[in-house]
Motif scaffolding. Structure first.
Motif, PDB file in Angstrom:
ATOM      1  N   LEU A   1      32.290  31.297  74.454  1.00  0.00           N
ATOM      2  CA  LEU A   1      31.720  31.616  73.148  1.00  0.00           C
ATOM      3  C   LEU A   1      32.792  32.163  72.203  1.00  0.00           C
ATOM      4  O   LEU A   1      32.894  31.749  71.048  1.00  0.00           O
ATOM      5  CB  LEU A   1      30.593  32.642  73.290  1.00  0.00           C
ATOM      6  CG  LEU A   1      29.208  32.138  73.675  1.00  0.00           C
ATOM      7  CD1 LEU A   1      28.281  33.323  73.931  1.00  0.00           C
ATOM      8  CD2 LEU A   1      28.628  31.250  72.576  1.00  0.00           C
ATOM      9  N   LEU A   2      33.596  33.083  72.715  1.00  0.00           N
ATOM     10  CA  LEU A   2      34.637  33.698  71.877  1.00  0.00           C
ATOM     11  C   LEU A   2      35.690  32.682  71.474  1.00  0.00           C
ATOM     12  O   LEU A   2      36.121  32.631  70.322  1.00  0.00           O
ATOM     13  CB  LEU A   2      35.297  34.857  72.618  1.00  0.00           C
ATOM     14  CG  LEU A   2      34.415  36.054  72.974  1.00  0.00           C
ATOM     15  CD1 LEU A   2      35.253  37.123  73.663  1.00  0.00           C
ATOM     16  CD2 LEU A   2      33.750  36.633  71.730  1.00  0.00           C
TER      17      LEU A   2
ATOM     18  N   ASP B   1      35.766  31.689  67.689  1.00  0.00           N
ATOM     19  CA  ASP B   1      36.771  32.565  67.097  1.00  0.00           C
ATOM     20  C   ASP B   1      36.132  33.790  66.451  1.00  0.00           C
ATOM     21  O   ASP B   1      36.451  34.154  65.323  1.00  0.00           O
ATOM     22  CB  ASP B   1      37.611  31.794  66.067  1.00  0.00           C
ATOM     23  CG  ASP B   1      38.899  32.536  65.715  1.00  0.00           C
ATOM     24  OD1 ASP B   1      39.366  33.330  66.557  1.00  0.00           O
ATOM     25  OD2 ASP B   1      39.428  32.323  64.605  1.00  0.00           O
ATOM     26  N   LEU B   2      35.209  34.413  67.177  1.00  0.00           N
ATOM     27  CA  LEU B   2      34.506  35.581  66.670  1.00  0.00           C
ATOM     28  C   LEU B   2      34.886  36.832  67.467  1.00  0.00           C
ATOM     29  O   LEU B   2      35.377  36.740  68.588  1.00  0.00           O
ATOM     30  CB  LEU B   2      32.989  35.374  66.759  1.00  0.00           C
ATOM     31  CG  LEU B   2      32.383  34.272  65.891  1.00  0.00           C
ATOM     32  CD1 LEU B   2      30.905  34.114  66.217  1.00  0.00           C
ATOM     33  CD2 LEU B   2      32.570  34.580  64.413  1.00  0.00           C
TER      34      LEU B   2
ATOM     35  N   GLU C   1      29.002  38.608  69.015  1.00  0.00           N
ATOM     36  CA  GLU C   1      28.180  37.938  70.021  1.00  0.00           C
ATOM     37  C   GLU C   1      27.292  38.935  70.760  1.00  0.00           C
ATOM     38  O   GLU C   1      26.165  38.614  71.130  1.00  0.00           O
ATOM     39  CB  GLU C   1      29.076  37.184  71.012  1.00  0.00           C
ATOM     40  CG  GLU C   1      29.816  35.998  70.406  1.00  0.00           C
ATOM     41  CD  GLU C   1      28.879  34.913  69.901  1.00  0.00           C
ATOM     42  OE1 GLU C   1      27.746  34.797  70.407  1.00  0.00           O
ATOM     43  OE2 GLU C   1      29.275  34.175  68.977  1.00  0.00           O
ATOM     44  N   ILE C   2      27.815  40.139  70.974  1.00  0.00           N
ATOM     45  CA  ILE C   2      27.004  41.169  71.625  1.00  0.00           C
ATOM     46  C   ILE C   2      25.771  41.489  70.795  1.00  0.00           C
ATOM     47  O   ILE C   2      24.658  41.639  71.317  1.00  0.00           O
ATOM     48  CB  ILE C   2      27.844  42.444  71.868  1.00  0.00           C
ATOM     49  CG1 ILE C   2      28.868  42.190  72.974  1.00  0.00           C
ATOM     50  CG2 ILE C   2      26.949  43.631  72.241  1.00  0.00           C
ATOM     51  CD1 ILE C   2      29.862  43.310  73.171  1.00  0.00           C
ATOM     52  N   ASP C   3      25.951  41.571  69.481  1.00  0.00           N
ATOM     53  CA  ASP C   3      24.826  41.888  68.594  1.00  0.00           C
ATOM     54  C   ASP C   3      23.696  40.869  68.706  1.00  0.00           C
ATOM     55  O   ASP C   3      22.519  41.194  68.492  1.00  0.00           O
ATOM     56  CB  ASP C   3      25.301  41.965  67.137  1.00  0.00           C
ATOM     57  CG  ASP C   3      26.112  43.221  66.852  1.00  0.00           C
ATOM     58  OD1 ASP C   3      26.065  44.156  67.678  1.00  0.00           O
ATOM     59  OD2 ASP C   3      26.796  43.265  65.808  1.00  0.00           O
TER      60      ASP C   3
END
Length: 273
Positions: A217-218, A222-223, A228-230
């Protein structure tokens, strides 16, 4: 610059990293196995590579004389003896040195071989075995064409990033040692899974694939991780409850302290003459 298929490479001290690099180079079809020589004091473990077309040798100097690129993959405590033995065979005009040795700087190599030697450093990790290494590269005086070639080589076994020479010890802790840190986190997650009812093999597979998905995902988006945790945390939900408990137990702090401790230790492994 030579065509990569004509470049001759000697891997001195061909352990896990060196042999994985050799296989990656040959698999890419950009380099030929027959132009790659692997050396060890005892070559029994290299016999499978000999059958794959690689050259195998116990004579480091001979391998060096027949090469354009010298990849040094020995342990830090072996470096001084090995580089002293290699020195008579090294031609600064002919050879590019690529060091995989933890804690040995380009300046350390130049002290042995002279200021004119072209040196690049590479710090891959054990995921190199499956073509997923995060390899950090640096140089003090290698030419751009040299570094382009080094980048091409290590891109065959994963991803690369070029950093300042002064950060290579830190890269050892974050990327090379980091594989073990993330594996331990996966192991801990799988143990938690067993505690809540899954069989050990099921829990390990679930934890490993979840970790792989999180990393993907990361990399694909590129976040920042918190973005993504949020997406997974809802008010009064089970995810935030678990995250907060982990932080109360020092999860992030332990990871940060572990990386710092490894970086400190990595800087102490090599003792110059």
């Amino acid at each position: 610059m030579k065509d990569t298929k004509d470049i001759r490479i000697a891997v001195i001290g061909a352990g896990n990293l060196g042999t994985a690099l050799a296989r990656g180079l040959a698999k890419s079809k950009q380099f030929k196995a027959e132009n790659i020589t692997l050396t060890r004091r005892k070559t029994a473990s290299l016999e499978p590579l000999s059958e794959e077309g690689f050259k195998v040798n116990t004579n480091n100097r001979e391998a060096v004389r027949e090469s354009d690129i010298i990849v040094i993959g020995v342990l830090p405590q072996q470096f001084n003896q090995v580089i002293t033995d290699l020195k008579p065979a090294i031609d600064n005009k002919q050879h590019l040195i690529i060091s995989l040795v933890t804690g040995v700087s380009s300046q350390d190599i130049q002290k042995h071989l002279g200021d004119q030697v072209r040196v690049a450093r590479a710090m891959p990790n054990t995921a190199i075995a499956i073509g997923e290494s995060m390899t950090c590269l640096s140089t003090l005086n290698a030419e751009k064409s040299d570094m382009d070639l080094v980048t091409t080589m290590f891109n065959t076994v994963g991803e690369t990033v070029t950093i300042g020479e002064e950060y290579m010890t830190a890269a050892t802790a974050l990327c090379a040692c980091g594989v073990a840190f993330f594996l331990r986190a996966v192991r801990a997650a799988s143990q938690g899974g067993t505690e809540i009812g899954f069989h050990a093999d099921e829990a390990l597979k679930m934890a490993a694939q979840t970790a792989k998905g999180a990393a993907s995902l990361l990399l694909s988006r590129d976040l920042h991780p918190e973005r993504e945790i949020d997406k997974v945390t809802s008010p009064k939900g089970c995810t935030i409850a678990g995250l907060n408990e982990m932080e109360h137990q020092g999860f992030s702090s332990a990871m940060i302290k572990g990386i710092i401790t490894s970086a400190t230790k990595a800087g102490e492994l090599y003792k110059a003459d």
